[in-house]
Design a protein around this motif. Structure first.
Motif, PDB file in Angstrom:
ATOM      1  N   LEU A 154       0.807  -1.226   0.000  1.00  0.00           N
ATOM      2  CA  LEU A 154       0.000   0.000   0.000  1.00  0.00           C
ATOM      3  C   LEU A 154       0.838   1.275   0.000  1.00  0.00           C
ATOM      4  N   GLY A 155       2.151   1.127   0.117  1.00  0.00           N
ATOM      5  CA  GLY A 155       3.023   2.295   0.104  1.00  0.00           C
ATOM      6  C   GLY A 155       3.156   3.011   1.426  1.00  0.00           C
ATOM      7  N   HIS A 156       2.792   2.349   2.540  1.00  0.00           N
ATOM      8  CA  HIS A 156       2.946   2.947   3.859  1.00  0.00           C
ATOM      9  C   HIS A 156       4.388   2.795   4.349  1.00  0.00           C
ATOM     10  N   ASP A 157       4.863   3.773   5.083  1.00  0.00           N
ATOM     11  CA  ASP A 157       6.173   3.664   5.720  1.00  0.00           C
ATOM     12  C   ASP A 157       6.101   2.526   6.735  1.00  0.00           C
ATOM     13  N   PRO A 158       6.951   1.501   6.596  1.00  0.00           N
ATOM     14  CA  PRO A 158       6.862   0.370   7.511  1.00  0.00           C
ATOM     15  C   PRO A 158       7.374   0.677   8.914  1.00  0.00           C
ATOM     16  N   ARG A 159       8.132   1.727   9.053  1.00  0.00           N
ATOM     17  CA  ARG A 159       8.685   2.037  10.375  1.00  0.00           C
ATOM     18  C   ARG A 159       7.578   2.384  11.367  1.00  0.00           C
ATOM     19  N   GLY A 160       7.641   1.743  12.521  1.00  0.00           N
ATOM     20  CA  GLY A 160       6.634   1.985  13.549  1.00  0.00           C
ATOM     21  C   GLY A 160       5.309   1.313  13.279  1.00  0.00           C
ATOM     22  N   TYR A 161       5.291   0.313  12.393  1.00  0.00           N
ATOM     23  CA  TYR A 161       4.032  -0.323  11.991  1.00  0.00           C
ATOM     24  C   TYR A 161       3.313  -1.002  13.153  1.00  0.00           C
ATOM     25  N   ALA A 162       4.051  -1.353  14.215  1.00  0.00           N
ATOM     26  CA  ALA A 162       3.429  -2.047  15.343  1.00  0.00           C
ATOM     27  C   ALA A 162       2.781  -1.102  16.346  1.00  0.00           C
ATOM     28  N   ALA A 163       2.985   0.189  16.173  1.00  0.00           N
ATOM     29  CA  ALA A 163       2.533   1.153  17.184  1.00  0.00           C
ATOM     30  C   ALA A 163       1.089   1.590  16.986  1.00  0.00           C
ATOM     31  N   LEU A 164       0.456   1.936  18.093  1.00  0.00           N
ATOM     32  CA  LEU A 164      -0.881   2.513  18.064  1.00  0.00           C
ATOM     33  C   LEU A 164      -0.864   3.783  17.217  1.00  0.00           C
ATOM     34  N   GLY A 165      -1.811   3.907  16.291  1.00  0.00           N
ATOM     35  CA  GLY A 165      -1.889   5.075  15.435  1.00  0.00           C
ATOM     36  C   GLY A 165      -1.246   4.916  14.079  1.00  0.00           C
ATOM     37  N   HIS A 166      -0.464   3.851  13.870  1.00  0.00           N
ATOM     38  CA  HIS A 166       0.077   3.602  12.535  1.00  0.00           C
ATOM     39  C   HIS A 166      -1.046   3.067  11.653  1.00  0.00           C
ATOM     40  N   PRO A 167      -1.022   3.397  10.351  1.00  0.00           N
ATOM     41  CA  PRO A 167      -2.090   2.899   9.457  1.00  0.00           C
ATOM     42  C   PRO A 167      -2.276   1.385   9.516  1.00  0.00           C
ATOM     43  N   ALA A 168      -1.187   0.642   9.720  1.00  0.00           N
ATOM     44  CA  ALA A 168      -1.292  -0.817   9.784  1.00  0.00           C
ATOM     45  C   ALA A 168      -2.169  -1.254  10.949  1.00  0.00           C
ATOM     46  N   GLN A 169      -2.043  -0.564  12.089  1.00  0.00           N
ATOM     47  CA  GLN A 169      -2.843  -0.919  13.250  1.00  0.00           C
ATOM     48  C   GLN A 169      -4.236  -0.306  13.214  1.00  0.00           C
ATOM     49  N   ASP A 170      -4.373   0.805  12.518  1.00  0.00           N
ATOM     50  CA  ASP A 170      -5.701   1.406  12.364  1.00  0.00           C
ATOM     51  C   ASP A 170      -6.646   0.471  11.629  1.00  0.00           C
ATOM     52  N   VAL A 171      -6.146  -0.149  10.539  1.00  0.00           N
ATOM     53  CA  VAL A 171      -7.023  -1.032   9.759  1.00  0.00           C
ATOM     54  C   VAL A 171      -7.296  -2.334  10.501  1.00  0.00           C
ATOM     55  N   VAL A 172      -6.336  -2.777  11.306  1.00  0.00           N
ATOM     56  CA  VAL A 172      -6.563  -3.973  12.118  1.00  0.00           C
ATOM     57  C   VAL A 172      -7.648  -3.702  13.157  1.00  0.00           C
ATOM     58  N   LYS A 173      -7.564  -2.572  13.824  1.00  0.00           N
ATOM     59  CA  LYS A 173      -8.590  -2.207  14.809  1.00  0.00           C
ATOM     60  C   LYS A 173      -9.966  -2.107  14.152  1.00  0.00           C
ATOM     61  N   ALA A 174     -10.023  -1.473  12.973  1.00  0.00           N
ATOM     62  CA  ALA A 174     -11.297  -1.327  12.272  1.00  0.00           C
ATOM     63  C   ALA A 174     -11.878  -2.692  11.909  1.00  0.00           C
ATOM     64  N   ALA A 175     -11.022  -3.613  11.479  1.00  0.00           N
ATOM     65  CA  ALA A 175     -11.481  -4.958  11.131  1.00  0.00           C
ATOM     66  C   ALA A 175     -12.001  -5.685  12.363  1.00  0.00           C
ATOM     67  N   MET A 176     -11.284  -5.551  13.482  1.00  0.00           N
ATOM     68  CA  MET A 176     -11.718  -6.195  14.713  1.00  0.00           C
ATOM     69  C   MET A 176     -13.088  -5.669  15.162  1.00  0.00           C
ATOM     70  N   GLU A 177     -13.277  -4.362  15.085  1.00  0.00           N
ATOM     71  CA  GLU A 177     -14.554  -3.782  15.494  1.00  0.00           C
ATOM     72  C   GLU A 177     -15.680  -4.225  14.568  1.00  0.00           C
ATOM     73  N   ASP A 178     -15.401  -4.275  13.281  1.00  0.00           N
ATOM     74  CA  ASP A 178     -16.427  -4.658  12.313  1.00  0.00           C
ATOM     75  C   ASP A 178     -16.850  -6.109  12.506  1.00  0.00           C
ATOM     76  N   VAL A 179     -15.891  -6.979  12.706  1.00  0.00           N
ATOM     77  CA  VAL A 179     -16.191  -8.412  12.802  1.00  0.00           C
ATOM     78  C   VAL A 179     -16.848  -8.763  14.136  1.00  0.00           C
ATOM     79  N   THR A 180     -16.339  -8.207  15.222  1.00  0.00           N
ATOM     80  CA  THR A 180     -16.877  -8.565  16.542  1.00  0.00           C
ATOM     81  C   THR A 180     -18.079  -7.729  16.953  1.00  0.00           C
ATOM     82  N   GLY A 181     -18.231  -6.554  16.342  1.00  0.00           N
ATOM     83  CA  GLY A 181     -19.305  -5.656  16.733  1.00  0.00           C
ATOM     84  C   GLY A 181     -19.060  -4.969  18.055  1.00  0.00           C
ATOM     85  N   ALA A 182     -17.861  -5.110  18.611  1.00  0.00           N
ATOM     86  CA  ALA A 182     -17.529  -4.513  19.903  1.00  0.00           C
ATOM     87  C   ALA A 182     -16.608  -3.322  19.716  1.00  0.00           C
TER      88      ALA A 182
END
Length: 346
Positions: free
Chosen positions: A157-185
């Motif tokens: 996707l062209g995101h800077d990989p540095r800091g990808y594990a941190a809260l607020g990085h685009p990589a973690q933003d989409v993971v959080k969004a997926a978790m909320e969508d799937v679990t409904g929580a």
């Protein structure tokens, strides 16, 4: 919310007993939720509304952006790479090699991983590592496949990989969004912690996790692209269980026995999630004291009861009653599901 109150023991029942001879030596309490994709409760034992950290048990959901982004297809990955992205692997040679190969396909190397390095938790693998390695690398981390998936997604996707594990990085933003969508929580900031591999982890109720895995198994309530990605992830894990776990691990043994009929995934601190796609149901459980051995008994017993009358249930029932042996190899005891657990599925 007061996060501290969620750590209180709500009087969950004893679900697993440990025998030495014929005497119960130890007991493990816990809670179990079994739901369908529409939110219908199939089983509820203990406090299934208390938020718990699902830890690695939700890696299949966290892998959704890896598939949905097109990274899997862009880099020519197949079932093994998808399974490894969902893995808590044993750090065996094949696991580390595949994680490294995934990174290389994306133009990266092991130094890009932010999960840290550790020796294998499994004794036989640890001994082999000690013989062949001066020190483990991050590729041997049990979460290296998940992190390789995050990095490949960033690269695609062209995101800077540095800091990808941190809260607020685009990589973690989409993971959080997926978790909320799937679990409904809602994944709320006051219930956010840091997982052992350094990514954010959110405490949510077991009932939401169980329904989420039912939705992953059926596609119900998910957009078409997400439903297809979920189906692909489950199929990959069930086809390549060794890459989800490792030699003789519980996830490997249960999914191998299931031959494409059951999905299971362990998590740290006594958490387990699972699904039976043909029945459209998801399972989430937590052993209160964090014991993996008890969580393994719990999930095997629940699966066996949900598949009662099936030959697969016989195998799962055996897994739910593992024998304990002495250092000389003779039987000294066993683990077994308690009366609070057996016979609870109607």
């Amino acid at each position: 919310m007061n996060p501290a109150k969620y750590g209180e023991n709500m009087g969950n029942p004893v679900l697993v007993e440990v025998l030495r001879g014929n005497v119960v030596e130890s007991r493990h309490r816990g809670a179990i939720a079994v739901f369908d994709a529409d939110g219908g409760q199939v089983m509820g034992i203990g406090d299934i509304d208390r938020p718990v950290f699902p830890r690695s048990a939700v890696k299949a959901i966290q892998a959704l952006p890896f598939v949905e982004s097109g990274a899997v297809d862009a880099f020519g990955f197949g079932n093994r790479e998808i399974a490894l992205a969902c893995a808590s692997h044993s750090g065996e040679r094949q696991h580390a090699a595949l994680a490294t190969a995934m990174l290389e396909r994306a133009g990266l190397d092991v130094t890009a991983l932010e999960c840290g390095a550790h020796w294998a938790f499994q004794e036989d693998v640890l001994i082999e590592q000690a013989r062949s390695l001066s020190a483990p690398t991050a590729a041997h981390n049990n979460c290296s496949g998940k992190h390789a998936g995050f990095l490949c997604t960033c690269a695609h996707l062209g995101h800077d990989p540095r800091g990808y594990a941190a809260l607020g990085h685009p990589a973690q933003d989409v993971v959080k969004a997926a978790m909320e969508d799937v679990t409904g929580a809602a994944h709320e900031s006051d219930l956010c912690g840091t997982d052992g591999c350094s990514i954010p982890t959110y405490a949510v109720p077991l009932r939401a996790l169980a329904q989420g895995f039912a939705r992953m198994a059926t596609g119900t309530g998910l957009a078409q692209e997400r439903a297809e990605a979920a189906r692909r992830i489950f199929a990959a894990c069930m086809a390549e269980p060794f890459y989800v776990a490792g030699t003789a691990r519980s996830d490997t043994r249960m999914m191998e026995a299931g031959e494409g009929r059951i999905f299971t995934k362990t998590g740290a601190e006594g958490v387990f999630c699972a699904a039976i796609p043909e029945k459209g149901i998801g399972i989430a459980l937590k052993c209160d004291d964090g014991a993996t051995r008890a969580a393994e008994v719990m999930v095997a017993q629940v699966l066996a009861q949900l598949l009662e009358g099936d030959t697969l249930a016989e195998t799962l029932n055996e897994m739910a009653r593992p024998v304990l042996t002495s250092r000389r190899g003779f039987e000294v005891g066993a683990l077994r599901p308690s009366d609070n657990l057996t016979g609870r599925v109607r």
